[in-house]
Enzyme design. Structure first.
Site, mmCIF file in Angstrom:
data_model
loop_
_atom_site.group_PDB
_atom_site.id
_atom_site.type_symbol
_atom_site.label_atom_id
_atom_site.label_comp_id
_atom_site.label_asym_id
_atom_site.label_seq_id
_atom_site.Cartn_x
_atom_site.Cartn_y
_atom_site.Cartn_z
ATOM 1 N N LYS A 133 3.706 11.704 -10.834
ATOM 2 C CA LYS A 133 2.809 10.916 -11.690
ATOM 3 C C LYS A 133 3.487 9.576 -11.948
ATOM 4 C CE LYS A 133 0.174 14.371 -14.254
ATOM 5 N NZ LYS A 133 -0.083 14.977 -15.586
ATOM 6 N N HIS A 163 8.627 10.464 -27.221
ATOM 7 C CA HIS A 163 7.574 11.319 -26.666
ATOM 8 C C HIS A 163 7.883 12.807 -26.909
ATOM 9 C CE1 HIS A 163 4.526 12.865 -23.982
ATOM 10 N NE2 HIS A 163 5.455 13.501 -23.295
ATOM 11 N N HIS A 220 0.813 18.622 -25.914
ATOM 12 C CA HIS A 220 0.496 17.216 -25.658
ATOM 13 C C HIS A 220 -0.822 16.763 -26.282
ATOM 14 C CE1 HIS A 220 3.901 17.552 -23.027
ATOM 15 N NE2 HIS A 220 3.790 16.306 -22.611
ATOM 16 N N LYS A 228 8.956 23.045 -13.174
ATOM 17 C CA LYS A 228 8.145 21.846 -12.882
ATOM 18 C C LYS A 228 7.823 21.782 -11.392
ATOM 19 C CE LYS A 228 6.204 17.901 -13.917
ATOM 20 N NZ LYS A 228 6.348 16.592 -14.500
ATOM 21 N N GLU A 233 11.083 19.409 -24.525
ATOM 22 C CA GLU A 233 10.288 19.593 -23.288
ATOM 23 C C GLU A 233 10.832 20.776 -22.480
ATOM 24 O OE1 GLU A 233 7.516 18.046 -21.915
ATOM 25 O OE2 GLU A 233 7.332 16.136 -22.961
ATOM 26 N N GLU A 254 -3.247 18.196 -10.735
ATOM 27 C CA GLU A 254 -3.667 18.703 -12.036
ATOM 28 C C GLU A 254 -5.132 19.158 -12.029
ATOM 29 O OE1 GLU A 254 -1.856 16.707 -15.463
ATOM 30 O OE2 GLU A 254 -3.685 17.143 -16.566
ATOM 31 N N ASN A 313 0.866 20.490 -20.236
ATOM 32 C CA ASN A 313 0.415 19.704 -21.388
ATOM 33 C C ASN A 313 0.461 20.489 -22.696
ATOM 34 O OD1 ASN A 313 -0.034 17.542 -19.720
ATOM 35 N ND2 ASN A 313 -2.169 18.068 -19.330
ATOM 36 N N ARG A 354 0.811 -1.236 0.000
ATOM 37 C CA ARG A 354 0.000 0.000 0.000
ATOM 38 C C ARG A 354 0.842 1.283 0.000
ATOM 39 N NH1 ARG A 354 -3.053 -3.146 3.530
ATOM 40 N NH2 ARG A 354 -4.879 -3.976 2.471
ATOM 41 N N ARG A 394 -1.518 22.842 -13.338
ATOM 42 C CA ARG A 394 -0.610 21.813 -13.860
ATOM 43 C C ARG A 394 -0.904 21.463 -15.312
ATOM 44 N NH1 ARG A 394 1.824 16.544 -10.592
ATOM 45 N NH2 ARG A 394 3.008 15.725 -12.343
ATOM 46 N N HIS A 449 -0.116 13.643 -28.272
ATOM 47 C CA HIS A 449 -0.608 12.307 -27.903
ATOM 48 C C HIS A 449 -1.306 11.632 -29.082
ATOM 49 C CE1 HIS A 449 -0.654 13.024 -23.282
ATOM 50 N NE2 HIS A 449 0.446 12.451 -23.676
HETATM 51 N N1 GLY Z 1 4.188 15.549 -17.644
HETATM 52 C C1 GLY Z 1 3.164 16.404 -17.226
HETATM 53 C C2 GLY Z 1 2.957 16.425 -15.747
HETATM 54 O O1 GLY Z 1 3.790 15.932 -15.015
HETATM 55 O O2 GLY Z 1 1.964 16.931 -15.297
#
Ligand code: GLY
Length: 386
Positions: free
Chosen positions: A169, A291, A274, A253, A211, A263, A271, A147, A267, A278
């Site tokens: 993430k 990517h 993206h 970041k 990026e 997000e 994107n 957990r 946040r 994507h």
């Molecule tokens: N890669 C986008 C984020 O970490 O929110």
């Protein structure tokens, strides 16, 4: 009517950010991600893996699991000698096969089985040592094992250093799409050592730099200007420029994640590029492009869209597109059509509740988020980018 949220640089807390120290050419920078639940350091420093990593691992860790790829371990495993010496038989190296196709729940289960068999328990700690796929999988394994146990991320690609490994993430892919199973599991520390990037293929360096450029466009005119002015020095990994670009990117970041961990709003600016990126990755079956390259294409298309929708002055759009070009061409997209990408976006719309959001620049360093953008404007922007 467009739905829009203006996102400005002034709108977030800066008090969690420790100031960068630049001594001559050596960048030694420690930032913090600070949310309502956690506060952890993100260091950008050459030699940090050798010199700083050991002291970040809780001494009481009953077992330490380093999740890595064999190729990364062969190239850089020696850098963790201090850790391997300190932990001795409490340490296990777990090799993850790597590759987008192996970023699946089954691999996480296999890792968890190995951790349990090796005596892992709630006092164990994971180190994710590799590119973004490894840090995503290691982070997710740590999130669900017993957990949740602590993870330290030690990214070894530029893309993972400036993006994937920072911000918590974690997750794996489903047949239906990327990163569709996962969790927010913040690491207890991130160690970013630009030294390891010396062995990275130039294509991977470029992909990461797109990026970095993204961070400049959405939040830092200073970073953007440096990247615009010094592409050759940055591509050559000249520390005075390259490490500063990484550090500024990481600072942004950390700042964004600290203000909006899950997000909810801010946040989403990460994107930029993206939405269409994507769609392009899916259309090319996650195999043609890295990517960062797909994001570069997406940024080009979103920039065209921003100019078309008059959120961005045409001359600023030209600056953004020229800066992207200065970091090299992405692979040929012959055979990819605007129609095919539109079809992907329309299918995304169904899976994300009827709205596809576009992060559009309004100037260098500021963006607006829009949904309900007319299809013909999107199609024309994709065509312009193609
Ligand atoms: N890669 C986008 C984020 O970490 O929110």
């Amino acid at each position: 009517m467009f739905f829009s949220v203006i996102l400005r640089r002034e709108s977030i807390r800066l008090d969690s950010i420790l100031i960068a120290e630049c001594h001559n050419e050596k960048v030694s920078t420690h930032y913090f991600v600070e949310t309502s639940q956690v506060r952890y350091p993100v260091m950008v420093e050459r030699g940090a893996i050798e010199q700083k990593l050991t002291e970040l691992i809780p001494a009481k860790a009953h077992r330490l699991f380093i999740i890595t790829e064999e190729s990364v371990w062969k190239l850089h495993g020696h850098r963790l000698a201090a850790v391997t010496n300190a932990f001795g038989d409490r340490l296990r190296i777990l090799h993850f096969p790597g590759g987008e196709s192996r970023k699946r729940l089954a691999e996480v289960e296999a890792l968890a089985d190995q951790m349990l068999a090796a005596g892992g328990d709630r006092s164990s700690v994971v180190i994710g040592f590799g590119g973004g796929i490894v840090t995503d999988v290691a982070g997710f394994a740590a999130a669900v094992f017993m957990r949740g146990i602590p993870v330290i991320q030690v990214p070894t690609t530029l893309l993972a250093q400036v993006d994937a490994a920072v911000g918590g993430k974690t997750g794996v892919n489903l047949v239906g799409g990327k990163n569709l199973v996962g969790s927010f599991h913040q690491p207890i520390a991130v160690v970013i050592d630009p030294e390891v990037l010396g062995t990275l293929a130039m294509r991977e360096v470029r992909a990461g730099l797109y990026e970095v450029l993204k961070h400049g466009v959405i939040r830092s005119p200073e970073l953007f200007a440096m990247m615009e002015e010094h592409p050759l020095k940055i591509l050559a990994q000249e520390a005075a420029y390259f490490d500063k670009a990484i550090a500024e990117s990481v600072r942004i970041k950390c700042e964004v994640v600290s203000a909006d961990e899950k997000e909810g709003d801010l946040r989403r600016i990460l994107n930029f590029g993206h939405t269409i990126g994507h769609a392009l990755e899916a259309e090319t079956r996650y195999s043609l492009l890295l990517h960062g390259e797909a994001v570069a294409f997406g940024m080009r298309a979103a920039t065209h869209l921003a100019v078309r929708l008059s959120t961005l002055a045409p001359e600023t759009g030209t600056r953004i597109n020229e800066a992207i070009e200065a970091y090299g061409e992405i692979p040929s997209l012959a055979g990819v059509t605007a129609e095919a990408l539109m079809a992907r976006l329309i299918s995304d719309k169904k899976t994300v509740g009827g709205h596809v959001h576009f992060v559009l620049p309004t100037e260098i360093g500021a963006t607006v988020i829009r949904s309900n953008v007319p299809d013909d404007a999107i199609r024309a922007s994709i065509e312009a980018a193609l």
